[in-house]
Every structure is written in C-alpha cells, then in structure tokens.
Design a protein around this motif. Sequence first.
Motif, PDB file in Angstrom:
ATOM      1  N   LYS A   5      53.649   6.924 -33.659  1.00 33.71           N
ATOM      2  CA  LYS A   5      52.890   7.048 -32.414  1.00 33.71           C
ATOM      3  C   LYS A   5      53.643   6.374 -31.268  1.00 33.71           C
ATOM      4  O   LYS A   5      54.073   5.224 -31.381  1.00 33.71           O
ATOM      5  CB  LYS A   5      51.519   6.396 -32.602  1.00 33.71           C
ATOM      6  CG  LYS A   5      50.552   6.725 -31.463  1.00 33.71           C
ATOM      7  CD  LYS A   5      49.160   6.144 -31.742  1.00 33.71           C
ATOM      8  CE  LYS A   5      48.268   6.288 -30.519  1.00 33.71           C
ATOM      9  NZ  LYS A   5      47.055   5.452 -30.637  1.00 33.71           N
ATOM     10  N   TYR A   6      53.788   7.099 -30.175  1.00 34.02           N
ATOM     11  CA  TYR A   6      54.418   6.550 -28.970  1.00 34.02           C
ATOM     12  C   TYR A   6      53.338   5.830 -28.178  1.00 34.02           C
ATOM     13  O   TYR A   6      52.360   6.453 -27.747  1.00 34.02           O
ATOM     14  CB  TYR A   6      55.019   7.696 -28.157  1.00 34.02           C
ATOM     15  CG  TYR A   6      55.637   7.285 -26.840  1.00 34.02           C
ATOM     16  CD1 TYR A   6      56.842   6.591 -26.803  1.00 34.02           C
ATOM     17  CD2 TYR A   6      55.015   7.601 -25.629  1.00 34.02           C
ATOM     18  CE1 TYR A   6      57.418   6.225 -25.592  1.00 34.02           C
ATOM     19  CE2 TYR A   6      55.581   7.239 -24.413  1.00 34.02           C
ATOM     20  CZ  TYR A   6      56.785   6.551 -24.407  1.00 34.02           C
ATOM     21  OH  TYR A   6      57.362   6.189 -23.217  1.00 34.02           O
ATOM     22  N   ILE A   7      53.472   4.502 -28.003  1.00 40.34           N
ATOM     23  CA  ILE A   7      52.375   3.742 -27.409  1.00 40.34           C
ATOM     24  C   ILE A   7      52.732   3.106 -26.060  1.00 40.34           C
ATOM     25  O   ILE A   7      51.911   2.375 -25.494  1.00 40.34           O
ATOM     26  CB  ILE A   7      51.847   2.649 -28.375  1.00 40.34           C
ATOM     27  CG1 ILE A   7      52.956   1.649 -28.756  1.00 40.34           C
ATOM     28  CG2 ILE A   7      51.256   3.283 -29.628  1.00 40.34           C
ATOM     29  CD1 ILE A   7      52.457   0.429 -29.541  1.00 40.34           C
ATOM     30  N   ALA A   8      53.954   3.363 -25.539  1.00 43.36           N
ATOM     31  CA  ALA A   8      54.311   2.762 -24.246  1.00 43.36           C
ATOM     32  C   ALA A   8      53.314   3.202 -23.179  1.00 43.36           C
ATOM     33  O   ALA A   8      52.920   4.370 -23.131  1.00 43.36           O
ATOM     34  CB  ALA A   8      55.730   3.163 -23.845  1.00 43.36           C
ATOM     35  N   GLY A   9      52.873   2.240 -22.340  1.00 43.81           N
ATOM     36  CA  GLY A   9      51.952   2.554 -21.258  1.00 43.81           C
ATOM     37  C   GLY A   9      50.488   2.547 -21.668  1.00 43.81           C
ATOM     38  O   GLY A   9      49.601   2.589 -20.812  1.00 43.81           O
ATOM     39  N   ASP A  10      50.226   2.474 -22.956  1.00 39.98           N
ATOM     40  CA  ASP A  10      48.852   2.506 -23.460  1.00 39.98           C
ATOM     41  C   ASP A  10      48.430   1.079 -23.830  1.00 39.98           C
ATOM     42  O   ASP A  10      48.633   0.617 -24.944  1.00 39.98           O
ATOM     43  CB  ASP A  10      48.800   3.436 -24.680  1.00 39.98           C
ATOM     44  CG  ASP A  10      47.392   3.597 -25.230  1.00 39.98           C
ATOM     45  OD1 ASP A  10      46.508   2.756 -24.926  1.00 39.98           O
ATOM     46  OD2 ASP A  10      47.175   4.567 -25.980  1.00 39.98           O
ATOM     47  N   LYS A  11      47.812   0.393 -22.837  1.00 39.76           N
ATOM     48  CA  LYS A  11      47.514  -1.030 -22.998  1.00 39.76           C
ATOM     49  C   LYS A  11      46.645  -1.295 -24.227  1.00 39.76           C
ATOM     50  O   LYS A  11      46.886  -2.241 -24.989  1.00 39.76           O
ATOM     51  CB  LYS A  11      46.811  -1.545 -21.734  1.00 39.76           C
ATOM     52  CG  LYS A  11      46.521  -3.043 -21.793  1.00 39.76           C
ATOM     53  CD  LYS A  11      45.980  -3.576 -20.483  1.00 39.76           C
ATOM     54  CE  LYS A  11      45.652  -5.059 -20.637  1.00 39.76           C
ATOM     55  NZ  LYS A  11      45.283  -5.687 -19.370  1.00 39.76           N
ATOM     56  N   GLU A  12      45.657  -0.458 -24.436  1.00 39.26           N
ATOM     57  CA  GLU A  12      44.742  -0.675 -25.553  1.00 39.26           C
ATOM     58  C   GLU A  12      45.457  -0.524 -26.896  1.00 39.26           C
ATOM     59  O   GLU A  12      45.300  -1.340 -27.808  1.00 39.26           O
ATOM     60  CB  GLU A  12      43.590   0.331 -25.455  1.00 39.26           C
ATOM     61  CG  GLU A  12      42.394  -0.047 -26.306  1.00 39.26           C
ATOM     62  CD  GLU A  12      41.235   0.935 -26.085  1.00 39.26           C
ATOM     63  OE1 GLU A  12      40.452   1.111 -27.019  1.00 39.26           O
ATOM     64  OE2 GLU A  12      41.159   1.535 -24.989  1.00 39.26           O
TER      65      GLU A  12
END
Lengths: 306, 306
Positions: A5-12
């Motif tokens: 999963k690409y999670i950059a930018g997703d604070k939560e």
Amino acid sequence: MSASKYIAGDKEAISSFIDKFDTFLFDCDGVLWSGDHLFENVAETLTMLRNKGKKLVFVTNNSTKSRADYAKKFTSFDIPVTAEEVFGSSYSAAIYISRILNLPAEKSTVFLVSESGTETEFTAESIKFIGGSDPSYRRPIDPPIDLPKIQSGELLDPTVGAVVLALDFNINYLKMALATAYVQRGAVLLATNSDPTLPYAGGLFPGAGSVGAGVLKATRKEPVVLGKPSQAMMDAIEGKFKLDRGRTCMVGDRLDTDVRFGNEGGLGGTLAVLTGVTERHEIEEAEGTMRPSVFVDKLGDLLIAE
Amino acid sequence: MSASKYIAGDKEAISSFIDKFDTFLFDCDGVLWSGDHLFENVAETLTMLRNKGKKLVFVTNNSTKSRADYAKKFTSFDIPVTAEEVFGSSYSAAIYISRILNLPAEKSTVFLVSESGTETEFTAESIKFIGGSDPSYRRPIDPPIDLPKIQSGELLDPTVGAVVLALDFNINYLKMALATAYVQRGAVLLATNSDPTLPYAGGLFPGAGSVGAGVLKATRKEPVVLGKPSQAMMDAIEGKFKLDRGRTCMVGDRLDTDVRFGNEGGLGGTLAVLTGVTERHEIEEAEGTMRPSVFVDKLGDLLIAE
C-alpha cells in the motif's frame, strides 16, 4: 497476500502504521542519505519517532565502517545516534564468531579480507585476526616465488580457522590466494554481506559480494553470510535488542535485501522507500517476501504523523 | 553410449586408436607437464605421433603466456614446437575480436584485465587496448576521489567497446571498478577462459574465472568465453588449422574442460590422462559429453604404439 500500500500523504494511514510498532530497523544508505547527501526531513522524522517512544536501530551491510564510524556519520548530520544503536555487518560477523562459532583455541585466528572498520569490531570482541588493513598484504605476488610458499604453508598461519570476506578496496591476488588456501585447508568461510554492488556517487561499484566472488568460485564454497538478508543477522539483532518481532518494522530501499530481511524474519511490517535503488513499478510487481507492507516516496513522508 | 575404455598397456588398442586421427589437440598442463616438471616419455610420444604424420596443436586456456612464450616453454624441455602450433585463450580472444566481433571504429579500444601475454596477442592482431600490464592501473584507490571520477567518466576512455577478463596476478579494485563501469556503459564482456582454479606448485589457486568473477557479479553479465570448453575456441581452431573434426582427437586431463570441449565440438575422439586433476573413478563415472572415448594413465603410455 495483498499488494503493497502506498501511504505517502495519508496522515491517518501513516499514523496507524507507526502505532503498530515499538521498534524500527533502518537501512541507512538510500533511506536516510545517499553518500554525503542527507534526504529531506530525515532528522525530523527520526526525532518524531523517538518522541513517540520508538526504539531505533540502524542496520547496515556496510562492512567498511565500524559502529563508532557510523555514529560519527550521524553526528556529522546533527542526528543524535549512539554506536550502540548501530548494527553493521562487520559487527554481526564479530558477534557470530565470538558467541556462536566457537573456534577451537588452536584455530581461533581469523583471516580478514577487509578494510579497517571490520578490524575495529573484531578487536572489540577480542577476536584474533590477520590480514585486513595490514600493509604487508598489499603487495604484488611473484607466482614462482609466492605460490609454492602458499602451497607449502610457509606463507600461511596454522592457527587460522576462519576467513571473513568483507568489502576491501585493497583486494589483490595475494589475499584471494591466501583466503582460498585457508578455506581449502578447512577454515570456515564467512562473509559480512553478499551485496553485488556498492552504491556510490550515483553509480554502482563492485560490492563486498563481488570482491569476494573469486574466493567463492575458487573454493566452490558458499559462505555463511552475516549481513541482510541473512537471518543470522536478524537473530543477532533480536538477541542484542530483545525486540518483539511482531512489533518491529524494517525500513529499507532494497526489496531483495531489506524487505526480504524483514519479511523472512517474521517482523510485523516492512516499509519501502523510493530514495534508493528501487523504482515504484518494482514494488508494485514484487512478490512473496520481496513485497513490503507499505511504501512511501521518502522517509520524510512519515513526518506528517507528528 | 559405452563407458570410457582404459587402453594403457594394450598396444593393439592404442595403435588402432591413433590410426583413427590426422590431428591431435593437446591440453598442456596436466597432460605434458605439471609446472616445470615434464612427464615421462612426453617428448618421445610427440615425436612418435609426428613420425606417423599427425598434425599436433597445443590448446591451452593459459592466458598469461603468448603463443611465443608457450613455444619457448616447449624449447626449454627440448621439444620442437613452433608458436604457430600453439593456440592459447588470449590468442583466441584476439582472433574473436579482430575477425568476428567487428567493433565500430569509435568503440574499438579493449580494456584488458590481464598479464602481458594477452597484450602480445592483441598487439599481433593490431587491436587497440588499455589496461593490461600498464603500471598506472596498479594503484590503490581512494574511494571519495576515484569513484566519482569513474562515475563521471573522467577516468574512463570513451573509445572502449569491449572488456576482456583474463588471469591477472595484479587484479585490484580499480581494475574491477573500471571493467564494471565499461560494461555498465555498454562494452561487450569477454573472458579468455572461465577456469575457477589455476593448478600451480601442486595446489589450486584462483584462476581466470575466479579473478574475473567479481566483474560478472557486479554487472550481472555472463561473458563470451574464448577458452575451452567454449566452442568459440573450437571454431577458431578449425578455421585456422582446416582440421577434419571427425579425424581429430582432443587429449586432456579435465573432463569438464578438455573432454567436454572435444565431445561438444563433434571431434572423432577424446583421450583422457590421469596426470592432471582427474581421478580414475571420475572417468568411470563420467556421463554425457564429460566422458572420454578412451583413457590412459599418462600420455607416455601411447609410446607403445611406436
């Protein structure tokens, strides 16, 4: 198994990922820095993790630097890291020899093909060694003179019971021939790591695995490898830091080294970054233990969780 | 396919075997001599074969000696052999580059990792080269200074279009890094031979295949190999000596090099001797192209046919 999963930018997503772990194991080159260039927000991200109570361990296959050398590199970037928080492949090899291998007293000398960083770790573990940075091994050979003396044993130390192959910028035929002769006579063959290449100055130069490849080919032996992705290194890290594998995350840029190391070690998670040798499509196509749990563009992307 | 036949002492079998052939290709080390020790009756056996009208070709993977150097070695044993009767792996590489590879003019320089014997053969074929025995390559590197200069191209010759890996007793990190950089930039990778070991003084030391193994590992490339058992060498020998393969016999001590070379080349027969690295049980257990037609203890056993 689902895709990374690409999670950059997703604070939560980032916050909830960080919360799963007590300990973060970091690869250094390609994650924190490239050579002498520190990546953006690395210091701040490490501080954020420390402020959240995380234990940080810096795990490197670089065999040329001792843990103290490595800690100095952090200091040069104004990042407070102690030698005790660093776990390098030369230290891993020293630990393996002093605490696991149990060489008999009469065969307790190690022949090092290495730079001085390896020697520092061996000295700290009170391991007797020859070779390494000793200038007397940095000489051309005269085959009709030297090779018979190696064969007869005149140039060999009869107390050598192990050969350690590390990155050695002063590799030469004499060292290759001596290492080969010791292994042919029964010495245990170890390698600090098997990395084919050394990323340096934007290029890929021969790494420890390539510098040592000649001895492996001449002896037809596979060494015990003490660096990532070898689980011998993970076992040593677990023993030293008393970590809970399920609450530990490996962070790295190489799928075949860092990510595999974490996944095969049964860690709770793996995080890949794109600041090193791996490209996004490679992560998206990765399979099995080469596939990270999550990935971001750069380590500094985690700072959003602050 | 039937088992290899042991024919030593059997005058009739030996005579009829010899009669099948017009040309004998000989491996040298382990067949004719070991280092500076000529085996018993070798000179007499070669004379006997010449007296029967056989053409003799001496085929060696030794890349460190030119054909002229090799002919001198025969002369030192009082065996009359000319340079034209010798076919070495450096000569094979030179022939391949000058007559088959057709490098474009602007990429026609070869980077040699080799001793001077290889240079002699390249000079004879009018091939431009750098590296080899040039003392300016025999120096330690300073990674922060040299590696960026390799990466930027400052230490590279833009006309290099091929890298040749041969046995080099002066191998070092600089040469490995330069060879790696040239191949990464598109140079063709060649090897005079891929022998893991060099038999010398009764021991087995790192051979050309081991000295070059680091460059293969760092570049993840397989070279075109110009020595036995590569059929590129057989093709070059056939072209030069106009031999009738069905009437040609390969004589050697190594099953995985010499015997395979002859069988895969479709020669009329192969003869193995036990004066080199192979033991009798290995011949008796050999399968496929590793199995010689016949074997004797030593080349001198053929003299009975006189």
